[in-house]
Enzyme design. Structure first.
Site, PDB file in Angstrom:
ATOM      1  N   GLY A  60      60.114  39.141  51.142  1.00  0.00           N
ATOM      2  CA  GLY A  60      60.367  37.710  51.217  1.00  0.00           C
ATOM      3  C   GLY A  60      59.424  36.951  50.309  1.00  0.00           C
ATOM      4  O   GLY A  60      58.436  37.509  49.818  1.00  0.00           O
ATOM      5  N   HIS A 180      59.998  47.774  46.100  1.00  0.00           N
ATOM      6  CA  HIS A 180      61.380  47.688  46.575  1.00  0.00           C
ATOM      7  C   HIS A 180      62.137  48.980  46.248  1.00  0.00           C
ATOM      8  O   HIS A 180      62.604  49.165  45.117  1.00  0.00           O
ATOM      9  CB  HIS A 180      62.094  46.495  45.930  1.00  0.00           C
ATOM     10  CG  HIS A 180      61.601  45.173  46.407  1.00  0.00           C
ATOM     11  ND1 HIS A 180      62.066  44.577  47.559  1.00  0.00           N
ATOM     12  CD2 HIS A 180      60.661  44.335  45.910  1.00  0.00           C
ATOM     13  CE1 HIS A 180      61.450  43.425  47.745  1.00  0.00           C
ATOM     14  NE2 HIS A 180      60.586  43.252  46.761  1.00  0.00           N
ATOM     15  N   GLU A 182      65.021  49.757  47.251  1.00  0.00           N
ATOM     16  CA  GLU A 182      66.469  49.528  47.277  1.00  0.00           C
ATOM     17  C   GLU A 182      67.055  49.153  45.921  1.00  0.00           C
ATOM     18  O   GLU A 182      68.279  49.196  45.743  1.00  0.00           O
ATOM     19  CB  GLU A 182      66.814  48.440  48.308  1.00  0.00           C
ATOM     20  CG  GLU A 182      66.344  47.030  47.945  1.00  0.00           C
ATOM     21  CD  GLU A 182      64.918  46.728  48.375  1.00  0.00           C
ATOM     22  OE1 GLU A 182      64.571  45.533  48.458  1.00  0.00           O
ATOM     23  OE2 GLU A 182      64.160  47.682  48.631  1.00  0.00           O
ATOM     24  N   SER A 235      95.571  33.943  52.187  1.00  0.00           N
ATOM     25  CA  SER A 235      95.337  33.289  50.901  1.00  0.00           C
ATOM     26  C   SER A 235      96.027  34.023  49.762  1.00  0.00           C
ATOM     27  O   SER A 235      96.128  33.501  48.651  1.00  0.00           O
ATOM     28  CB  SER A 235      93.831  33.230  50.613  1.00  0.00           C
ATOM     29  OG  SER A 235      93.321  34.542  50.411  1.00  0.00           O
ATOM     30  N   GLY A 236      96.461  35.257  50.030  1.00  0.00           N
ATOM     31  CA  GLY A 236      97.001  36.084  48.964  1.00  0.00           C
ATOM     32  C   GLY A 236      95.955  37.012  48.389  1.00  0.00           C
ATOM     33  O   GLY A 236      96.245  37.829  47.522  1.00  0.00           O
ATOM     34  N   GLY A 237      94.719  36.896  48.893  1.00  0.00           N
ATOM     35  CA  GLY A 237      93.643  37.756  48.431  1.00  0.00           C
ATOM     36  C   GLY A 237      93.501  38.997  49.287  1.00  0.00           C
ATOM     37  O   GLY A 237      94.163  39.158  50.319  1.00  0.00           O
ATOM     38  N   VAL A 238      92.623  39.879  48.865  1.00  0.00           N
ATOM     39  CA  VAL A 238      92.412  41.150  49.556  1.00  0.00           C
ATOM     40  C   VAL A 238      91.870  40.929  50.971  1.00  0.00           C
ATOM     41  O   VAL A 238      92.342  41.541  51.932  1.00  0.00           O
ATOM     42  CB  VAL A 238      91.433  42.039  48.758  1.00  0.00           C
ATOM     43  CG1 VAL A 238      91.089  43.309  49.523  1.00  0.00           C
ATOM     44  CG2 VAL A 238      92.023  42.387  47.395  1.00  0.00           C
ATOM     45  N   ASP A 239      90.899  40.031  51.112  1.00  0.00           N
ATOM     46  CA  ASP A 239      90.183  39.884  52.376  1.00  0.00           C
ATOM     47  C   ASP A 239      91.098  39.425  53.512  1.00  0.00           C
ATOM     48  O   ASP A 239      91.148  40.040  54.580  1.00  0.00           O
ATOM     49  CB  ASP A 239      89.023  38.897  52.216  1.00  0.00           C
ATOM     50  CG  ASP A 239      88.130  39.236  51.035  1.00  0.00           C
ATOM     51  OD1 ASP A 239      88.084  40.428  50.673  1.00  0.00           O
ATOM     52  OD2 ASP A 239      87.527  38.323  50.466  1.00  0.00           O
ATOM     53  N   SER A 240      91.810  38.325  53.284  1.00  0.00           N
ATOM     54  CA  SER A 240      92.670  37.807  54.359  1.00  0.00           C
ATOM     55  C   SER A 240      93.817  38.766  54.650  1.00  0.00           C
ATOM     56  O   SER A 240      94.263  38.882  55.796  1.00  0.00           O
ATOM     57  CB  SER A 240      93.212  36.423  53.990  1.00  0.00           C
ATOM     58  OG  SER A 240      94.015  36.479  52.828  1.00  0.00           O
ATOM     59  N   THR A 241      94.295  39.472  53.625  1.00  0.00           N
ATOM     60  CA  THR A 241      95.405  40.408  53.829  1.00  0.00           C
ATOM     61  C   THR A 241      94.972  41.602  54.670  1.00  0.00           C
ATOM     62  O   THR A 241      95.691  42.029  55.581  1.00  0.00           O
ATOM     63  CB  THR A 241      95.953  40.888  52.473  1.00  0.00           C
ATOM     64  OG1 THR A 241      96.397  39.752  51.721  1.00  0.00           O
ATOM     65  CG2 THR A 241      97.100  41.851  52.662  1.00  0.00           C
ATOM     66  N   LYS A 389      82.780  43.700  50.087  1.00  0.00           N
ATOM     67  CA  LYS A 389      84.112  43.785  49.480  1.00  0.00           C
ATOM     68  C   LYS A 389      84.605  45.221  49.319  1.00  0.00           C
ATOM     69  O   LYS A 389      85.759  45.533  49.631  1.00  0.00           O
ATOM     70  CB  LYS A 389      84.108  43.080  48.117  1.00  0.00           C
ATOM     71  CG  LYS A 389      85.418  43.173  47.345  1.00  0.00           C
ATOM     72  CD  LYS A 389      86.516  42.357  47.983  1.00  0.00           C
ATOM     73  CE  LYS A 389      86.379  40.904  47.615  1.00  0.00           C
ATOM     74  NZ  LYS A 389      87.545  40.109  48.038  1.00  0.00           N
TER      75      LYS A 389
END
Length: 534
Positions: A60, A180, A182, A235-241, A389
């Protein structure tokens, strides 16, 4: 909607505001171990409720000497020790451990930023017993340094400047890395994390997307009563579908999808998306053309945050009206709204529900999150809110969503409103942008580059430039092209097109789109910019 019950081998990350915190989460999940981020100042009750197998304290921007320096709650170390839960502090997390357990942290005489060489000292658990004397390059980012360790701790690695680079207390199972692991700039960082989780902590790599899918279905069925109906905003996007497909699998035809044409869609988006829904996904979808309504509300608005909130409010108003229509048909008004909100949306927009996350700045308000009105009547179901994603795409493949659809580039919830800088209703900005965007995306497809790019789009700029077209002086619009590569949208690099491709696209745009005489390319990474322009 409640958070799914955590698996026994959850790695819980207490976030203290590092720009790399999400990367720790992703790196751990890539090892098939579930990881989740909550606020570094969460209560002990909140921390223990997740039943974590391991707790990691993130880095941080703070100094442990600051009056308002964030810290873990009282009793945390005692709880971890008595329950055999290993703790790893990274950067600020290491310094927090040292200070809270009686050691000394001071402002370093020599700051350490960027690539640095460290040397492992003797045998250690966190690096492995055979690593003594090994040197490796790591990514440092700290001004303070630990100069006196708490009782029972030992230094197991030092930087070339002699600063503590790693420490551990094997008896208490508390470890610290000043760098770090990562980030890719620490080449052996993943090896260290893997060794720590599996060999030191005994974590099992048993987290699978199928498990999450089944868990989410249980949560949905527990949340939604057997006689209740649910609306899904597509929305027609991947996420909402993918979200809709998952909820449909859980509750069947009690899910009612709505696709809203808000006047801010891409070229022929309504026709293309509705065709896909009906032909390939077999989802029950109602299409509502509300373009006049949205554009009327947006007239004269130039502030991007105001645009987002107006759009969010109008969406919810339409969903409420849709719910009333369903009530007339089925005798019961839907009480829930499904949205394809992802983990990056949550991280960048506002605190995740119940986490009290306070140490990272809000980057933007996503219309699924920060743009929602406080008096919204529908309760949210967000089955993807813990996923990145690429994980959503994996879930989509399991749910048999067509691969071609899963590969679609992300499209922002506010649509072209955040790609027309300024007033979206001024002149023919939206139509110009649609044509330019279509040429750009189709050229990318024709060149076989679409799947190599995370996101590509055009931006309409609120400036005009002088040009010469058809032997005449013109004073026309300037458009920008943006294409980036990324794993999760949290960080991104601009895509390096060949010059011939850019030359061809620029010529096509200027020769085909009336009112455009100049094309510029955005070559900014994220950070310092965001992927979208607004």
């Amino acid at each position: 909607m409640e958070t799914p019950t955590m698996k026994p081998d959850t790695v819980l990350i207490l976030d203290y505001g590092s720009q790399y915190t999400h990367l720790i989460t992703r790196r751990i999940r890539s090892l098939n171990v579930f990881s989740l981020v909550i606020s570094g100042t969460s209560s002990l009750k909140s921390i223990t409720s997740y039943n974590p197998r391991v707790v990691i304290l993130s880095g941080g921007p703070h100094s442990v000497h600051a009056l308002d320096a964030p810290s873990f709650p009282e009793g945390f170390i005692e709880w971890a020790e008595s329950n055999g839960v290993p703790v790893l502090g990274i950067c600020y997390g290491l310094q927090l451990i040292v200070q809270k357990l009686g050691g000394v942290v001071v402002e370093g005489e020599s700051k350490e930023y960027g690539k640095m060489e460290i040397e492992v000292k003797g045998k250690s658990e966190i690096f492995g017993s055979e690593s003594g004397g090994e040197k490796q390059m790591v990514w440092m980012s700290h001004g303070d340094e630990a100069v006196k360790l708490p009782e029972g701790f030992e230094v197991v690695a030092q930087s070339a400047q002699g600063a503590v680079a790693a420490l551990e207390n094997r008896k208490k199972k508390i470890y610290g890395l000043q760098y770090h692991p990562e980030v890719t700039h620490s080449p052996k960082g993943m090896e260290t994390l893997r060794h720590f989780l599996f060999d030191v902590c005994g974590v099992s790599a048993d987290w699978k997307m199928e498990d999450l899918m089944e868990e989410e279905i249980k949560v949905i069925n527990k949340t939604v009563a057997s006689d209740e109906h649910v609306i899904c905003a597509l929305s027609g996007g991947v996420d909402s579908t993918v979200a809709a497909t998952l909820v449909h699998k859980a509750i069947g035809d009690r899910l009612h999808c709505i696709f809203v044409d808000n006047g801010l869609l891409r070229y022929k988006e309504q026709e293309r998306v509705m065709d896909t829904f009906e032909r390939d996904l077999h989802l029950p979808v109602t299409c509502v053309d509300a373009s006049v309504r949205f554009l009327s509300e947006l007239k004269g608005v130039v502030d991007p945050e105001t645009k987002r909130k107006i759009i969010g409010k109008e969406f919810i108003n339409i969903f409420d009206q849709f719910a009333q229509e369903l009530e007339k048909k089925y005798g019961k008004k839907p009480a829930f709204l499904v949205q394809g909100t992802l983990y990056p949306d949550v991280i960048e927009s506002c605190p995740p529900p119940g986490t009290d996350r306070t140490h990272s700045h809000t980057i933007k308000s996503h219309h699924n999150v920060g743009g929602l009105p406080k008096d919204m009547k529908l309760k949210l179901i967000e089955p993807l809110k813990l996923l990145f994603k690429d994980e959503v795409r994996e879930l989509g493949r399991i749910l048999n969503v067509p691969v071609g659809f899963l590969k679609r580039h992300p499209f922002p919830g506010p649509g072209l409103a955040v790609r027309v800088l300024g007033d979206v209703t001024q002149g023919n900005a939206l139509e110009v942008l649609r044509q330019v965007d279509e040429i750009f995306i189709q050229s990318i497809r024709d060149a076989g580059l679409y799947d190599s790019i995370w996101q590509a789009f055009a931006v309409f700029l609120p400036v005009r430039s002088v040009g010469v077209q058809g032997d005449k002086r013109t004073h026309s619009h300037v458009v920008a092209l943006r294409a980036v590569t990324s794993q999760d949208g949290m960080t991104a690099d601009w895509f390096n097109f060949e010059h011939k491709f850019l030359d061809d696209v620029s010529r096509k745009i200027c020769n085909s789109v009336q009112g455009v005489n100049r094309v510029v390319l955005d070559i900014t990474s994220k950070p310092p910019s965001t992927i979208e322009w607004e």
